[in-house]
Design a protein around this motif. Structure first.
Motif, PDB file in Angstrom:
ATOM      1  N   ASN A  18     -16.059  -5.421 -19.040  1.00 29.64           N
ATOM      2  CA  ASN A  18     -17.395  -5.821 -19.468  1.00 29.64           C
ATOM      3  C   ASN A  18     -17.816  -7.158 -18.863  1.00 29.64           C
ATOM      4  O   ASN A  18     -19.006  -7.438 -18.737  1.00 29.64           O
ATOM      5  N   LYS A  19     -16.835  -8.008 -18.493  1.00 28.65           N
ATOM      6  CA  LYS A  19     -17.154  -9.368 -18.067  1.00 28.65           C
ATOM      7  C   LYS A  19     -16.750  -9.679 -16.632  1.00 28.65           C
ATOM      8  O   LYS A  19     -17.333 -10.571 -16.017  1.00 28.65           O
ATOM      9  N   ASP A  20     -15.743  -8.994 -16.103  1.00 33.36           N
ATOM     10  CA  ASP A  20     -15.263  -9.327 -14.762  1.00 33.36           C
ATOM     11  C   ASP A  20     -16.353  -9.095 -13.720  1.00 33.36           C
ATOM     12  O   ASP A  20     -16.970  -8.027 -13.672  1.00 33.36           O
ATOM     13  N   GLU A  21     -16.590 -10.109 -12.883  1.00 32.33           N
ATOM     14  CA  GLU A  21     -17.608 -10.003 -11.846  1.00 32.33           C
ATOM     15  C   GLU A  21     -17.134  -9.114 -10.698  1.00 32.33           C
ATOM     16  O   GLU A  21     -17.928  -8.437 -10.059  1.00 32.33           O
ATOM     17  N   VAL A  22     -15.827  -9.151 -10.421  1.00 36.76           N
ATOM     18  CA  VAL A  22     -15.249  -8.353  -9.343  1.00 36.76           C
ATOM     19  C   VAL A  22     -14.075  -7.558  -9.906  1.00 36.76           C
ATOM     20  O   VAL A  22     -13.183  -8.133 -10.525  1.00 36.76           O
ATOM     21  N   PHE A  23     -14.087  -6.250  -9.723  1.00 32.34           N
ATOM     22  CA  PHE A  23     -12.995  -5.419 -10.217  1.00 32.34           C
ATOM     23  C   PHE A  23     -11.809  -5.468  -9.253  1.00 32.34           C
ATOM     24  O   PHE A  23     -11.975  -5.654  -8.048  1.00 32.34           O
ATOM     25  N   PRO A  62      -7.998  -4.072   3.221  1.00 35.80           N
ATOM     26  CA  PRO A  62      -7.226  -4.886   2.277  1.00 35.80           C
ATOM     27  C   PRO A  62      -7.542  -6.375   2.329  1.00 35.80           C
ATOM     28  O   PRO A  62      -7.282  -7.092   1.359  1.00 35.80           O
ATOM     29  N   ASP A  63      -8.110  -6.858   3.434  1.00 34.56           N
ATOM     30  CA  ASP A  63      -8.441  -8.279   3.537  1.00 34.56           C
ATOM     31  C   ASP A  63      -9.665  -8.666   2.708  1.00 34.56           C
ATOM     32  O   ASP A  63      -9.955  -9.863   2.551  1.00 34.56           O
ATOM     33  N   LEU A  64     -10.369  -7.680   2.187  1.00 40.19           N
ATOM     34  CA  LEU A  64     -11.609  -7.953   1.459  1.00 40.19           C
ATOM     35  C   LEU A  64     -11.449  -7.903  -0.056  1.00 40.19           C
ATOM     36  O   LEU A  64     -12.419  -8.129  -0.784  1.00 40.19           O
ATOM     37  N   THR A  65     -10.227  -7.628  -0.544  1.00 43.09           N
ATOM     38  CA  THR A  65     -10.059  -7.492  -1.981  1.00 43.09           C
ATOM     39  C   THR A  65      -8.631  -7.851  -2.376  1.00 43.09           C
ATOM     40  O   THR A  65      -7.782  -8.157  -1.536  1.00 43.09           O
ATOM     41  N   LEU A  66      -8.369  -7.819  -3.674  1.00 44.12           N
ATOM     42  CA  LEU A  66      -7.026  -8.052  -4.218  1.00 44.12           C
ATOM     43  C   LEU A  66      -6.695  -6.940  -5.208  1.00 44.12           C
ATOM     44  O   LEU A  66      -7.579  -6.390  -5.863  1.00 44.12           O
ATOM     45  N   GLY A  67      -5.409  -6.632  -5.312  1.00 47.42           N
ATOM     46  CA  GLY A  67      -4.971  -5.704  -6.349  1.00 47.42           C
ATOM     47  C   GLY A  67      -5.089  -6.334  -7.724  1.00 47.42           C
ATOM     48  O   GLY A  67      -5.409  -5.673  -8.713  1.00 47.42           O
ATOM     49  N   MET A  68      -4.825  -7.624  -7.789  1.00 45.17           N
ATOM     50  CA  MET A  68      -5.017  -8.387  -9.015  1.00 45.17           C
ATOM     51  C   MET A  68      -5.261  -9.839  -8.617  1.00 45.17           C
ATOM     52  O   MET A  68      -4.529 -10.394  -7.800  1.00 45.17           O
ATOM     53  N   HIS A  69      -6.303 -10.440  -9.178  1.00 45.24           N
ATOM     54  CA  HIS A  69      -6.621 -11.809  -8.794  1.00 45.24           C
ATOM     55  C   HIS A  69      -5.654 -12.790  -9.447  1.00 45.24           C
ATOM     56  O   HIS A  69      -4.929 -12.433 -10.393  1.00 45.24           O
ATOM     57  N   PRO A  70      -5.585 -14.035  -8.988  1.00 40.18           N
ATOM     58  CA  PRO A  70      -4.622 -14.994  -9.534  1.00 40.18           C
ATOM     59  C   PRO A  70      -4.779 -15.182 -11.036  1.00 40.18           C
ATOM     60  O   PRO A  70      -5.884 -15.394 -11.538  1.00 40.18           O
ATOM     61  N   SER A 114       4.183 -21.512 -17.023  1.00 44.46           N
ATOM     62  CA  SER A 114       3.804 -20.129 -16.762  1.00 44.46           C
ATOM     63  C   SER A 114       3.513 -19.945 -15.276  1.00 44.46           C
ATOM     64  O   SER A 114       3.119 -20.878 -14.574  1.00 44.46           O
ATOM     65  N   VAL A 115       3.725 -18.729 -14.797  1.00 40.78           N
ATOM     66  CA  VAL A 115       3.691 -18.445 -13.362  1.00 40.78           C
ATOM     67  C   VAL A 115       2.326 -17.908 -12.947  1.00 40.78           C
ATOM     68  O   VAL A 115       1.880 -16.880 -13.458  1.00 40.78           O
ATOM     69  N   LEU A 116       1.680 -18.608 -12.033  1.00 45.29           N
ATOM     70  CA  LEU A 116       0.431 -18.113 -11.451  1.00 45.29           C
ATOM     71  C   LEU A 116       0.793 -17.104 -10.365  1.00 45.29           C
ATOM     72  O   LEU A 116       1.563 -17.405  -9.448  1.00 45.29           O
ATOM     73  N   HIS A 117       0.263 -15.887 -10.484  1.00 49.40           N
ATOM     74  CA  HIS A 117       0.609 -14.843  -9.524  1.00 49.40           C
ATOM     75  C   HIS A 117      -0.595 -13.957  -9.230  1.00 49.40           C
ATOM     76  O   HIS A 117      -1.588 -13.976  -9.960  1.00 49.40           O
ATOM     77  N   ARG A 118      -0.500 -13.210  -8.139  1.00 46.76           N
ATOM     78  CA  ARG A 118      -1.561 -12.299  -7.740  1.00 46.76           C
ATOM     79  C   ARG A 118      -0.906 -11.101  -7.037  1.00 46.76           C
ATOM     80  O   ARG A 118       0.311 -11.105  -6.779  1.00 46.76           O
ATOM     81  N   VAL A 119      -1.716 -10.084  -6.735  1.00 50.80           N
ATOM     82  CA  VAL A 119      -1.203  -8.890  -6.056  1.00 50.80           C
ATOM     83  C   VAL A 119      -2.087  -8.577  -4.860  1.00 50.80           C
ATOM     84  O   VAL A 119      -3.306  -8.487  -4.985  1.00 50.80           O
ATOM     85  N   LEU A 120      -1.444  -8.408  -3.698  1.00 53.70           N
ATOM     86  CA  LEU A 120      -2.143  -7.978  -2.488  1.00 53.70           C
ATOM     87  C   LEU A 120      -2.089  -6.458  -2.382  1.00 53.70           C
ATOM     88  O   LEU A 120      -1.226  -5.811  -2.983  1.00 53.70           O
ATOM     89  N   VAL A 121      -3.011  -5.885  -1.611  1.00 51.81           N
ATOM     90  CA  VAL A 121      -2.985  -4.451  -1.333  1.00 51.81           C
ATOM     91  C   VAL A 121      -2.831  -4.262   0.178  1.00 51.81           C
ATOM     92  O   VAL A 121      -2.929  -5.207   0.955  1.00 51.81           O
ATOM     93  N   ASN A 122      -2.569  -3.025   0.585  1.00 51.21           N
ATOM     94  CA  ASN A 122      -2.381  -2.747   2.005  1.00 51.21           C
ATOM     95  C   ASN A 122      -3.055  -1.423   2.359  1.00 51.21           C
ATOM     96  O   ASN A 122      -3.452  -0.655   1.479  1.00 51.21           O
ATOM     97  N   SER A 123      -3.167  -1.165   3.654  1.00 51.10           N
ATOM     98  CA  SER A 123      -3.887   0.027   4.120  1.00 51.10           C
ATOM     99  C   SER A 123      -2.983   1.230   4.329  1.00 51.10           C
ATOM    100  O   SER A 123      -3.473   2.314   4.639  1.00 51.10           O
ATOM    101  N   ALA A 124      -1.666   1.048   4.154  1.00 51.11           N
ATOM    102  CA  ALA A 124      -0.730   2.117   4.506  1.00 51.11           C
ATOM    103  C   ALA A 124      -0.105   2.822   3.306  1.00 51.11           C
ATOM    104  O   ALA A 124       0.137   4.029   3.344  1.00 51.11           O
ATOM    105  N   LYS A 125       0.176   2.071   2.223  1.00 50.65           N
ATOM    106  CA  LYS A 125       0.943   2.644   1.124  1.00 50.65           C
ATOM    107  C   LYS A 125       0.336   2.288  -0.236  1.00 50.65           C
ATOM    108  O   LYS A 125      -0.176   1.187  -0.436  1.00 50.65           O
ATOM    109  N   THR A 126       0.463   3.221  -1.173  1.00 49.01           N
ATOM    110  CA  THR A 126       0.145   2.951  -2.572  1.00 49.01           C
ATOM    111  C   THR A 126       1.343   2.242  -3.206  1.00 49.01           C
ATOM    112  O   THR A 126       2.493   2.554  -2.894  1.00 49.01           O
ATOM    113  N   ARG A 127       1.072   1.281  -4.065  1.00 41.27           N
ATOM    114  CA  ARG A 127       2.139   0.524  -4.734  1.00 41.27           C
ATOM    115  C   ARG A 127       2.097   0.803  -6.236  1.00 41.27           C
ATOM    116  O   ARG A 127       1.026   0.826  -6.840  1.00 41.27           O
TER     117      ARG A 127
END
Length: 266
Positions: free
Chosen positions: A37-42, A132-140, A194-207
């Motif tokens: 409902n609030k996230d500007e970017v999914f 994949p360079d235009l998005t993130l799997g999960m933002h920081p 607490s650990v700041l983390h994020r997730v990258l995506v790729n063009s070849a494989k589903t994670r």
């Protein structure tokens, strides 16, 4: 768990979408982001969140397909909870809150409040992405709870921020990544961060990854341990609870350590 997670995300969208909900307190929630409902970017991911408290009450709400999803998650949740309690005991000993259990069992009441704590299992699917360079799997972000036990498949994607740079956490077969959450930072009065983390995506494989998030019981107040506060180490955080976190998450976009920052005392 990795196998049954893959098969859930392979189901037709019509089947998965039955579990979509905007209610963050729902015992089961399928979606794409922290707060749709609030996230500007999914995020470039699908997720299935399964509350485990208590299992007897929430189990009927969990997906019935694949047929082995429910028993697999029940078994997984019980075993990850045992691991969480082992790690928590070691953490409390490191903070001087618990003595060595072999020395004096009567002084270990501090562990009991964690035994009936909250647990949330999150199945994550990060599809291969054409750009994949235009998005993130999960933002920081940092996790809100005490500890998160993360199981990864063989595909890279998880990164943690270390000394101002992003470092990839390479998947190791048969291992868990253990993330310190905001509640542990508050409880330890900043001794653990607490650990700041994020997730990258790729063009070849589903994670695929499976996160087991653990903390104190939902109704508990999370606060710095009185044993860690003195004149030399004043209290650094306000009291908080799950209701405060959910209200915060429901009202705005969650970025980086924004909730934890709202709990800090100046």
């Amino acid at each position: 768990m990795i196998d049954v997670s893959k098969r859930f995300f392979d189901l037709p969208f019509e089947e998965r979408s039955k579990y979509m909900s905007t209610e963050m307190r729902s015992p089961v929630r399928y979606g794409t982001s922290f707060n749709q409902n609030k996230d500007e970017v999914f995020c470039w991911r699908d997720l299935l969140k399964l509350s485990c408290n208590p299992l007897s009450d929430v189990l009927p709400f969990w997906p019935s397909s694949p047929a082995d999803l429910r028993p697999a998650v029940v078994n997984y949740s019980k075993n990850t909870k045992l691991l969480y309690l082992m790690l928590t005991e070691a953490i409390l000993e490191s903070l001087g809150i618990l003595v060595d259990s072999k020395k004096n069992e009567n002084e270990n009441d501090g562990l009991r409040e964690f035994e009936n704590g909250s647990q949330l299992i999150v199945l994550n699917c990060y599809p291969k992405c054409p750009e994949p360079d235009l998005t993130l799997g999960m933002h920081p972000h940092s996790d809100y709870g005490f500890l998160t036990l993360l199981l990864q498949d063989e595909v890279e994607g998880l990164q943690i921020q270390h000394e101002g740079r992003w470092v990839t956490v390479e998947p190791l077969p048969g291992s868990f990544v253990v993330n310190v959450g905001d509640h542990l930072e508050i409880f330890s009065n900043g001794r653990y961060s607490s650990v700041l983390h994020r997730v990258l995506v790729n063009s070849a494989k589903t994670r695929i990854s499976v996160a087991s998030l653990h903390s104190l019981p939902f109704e508990s107040t999370v606060q710095p341990s009185p044993k860690l506060i003195d004149e030399a180490n004043p209290r650094r955080y306000k009291d908080t609870n799950f209701a405060s976190f959910l209200d915060y998450m429901s009202s705005r976009e969650h970025k980086k350590k924004s909730f934890l920052e709202s709990r800090k005392l100046t």
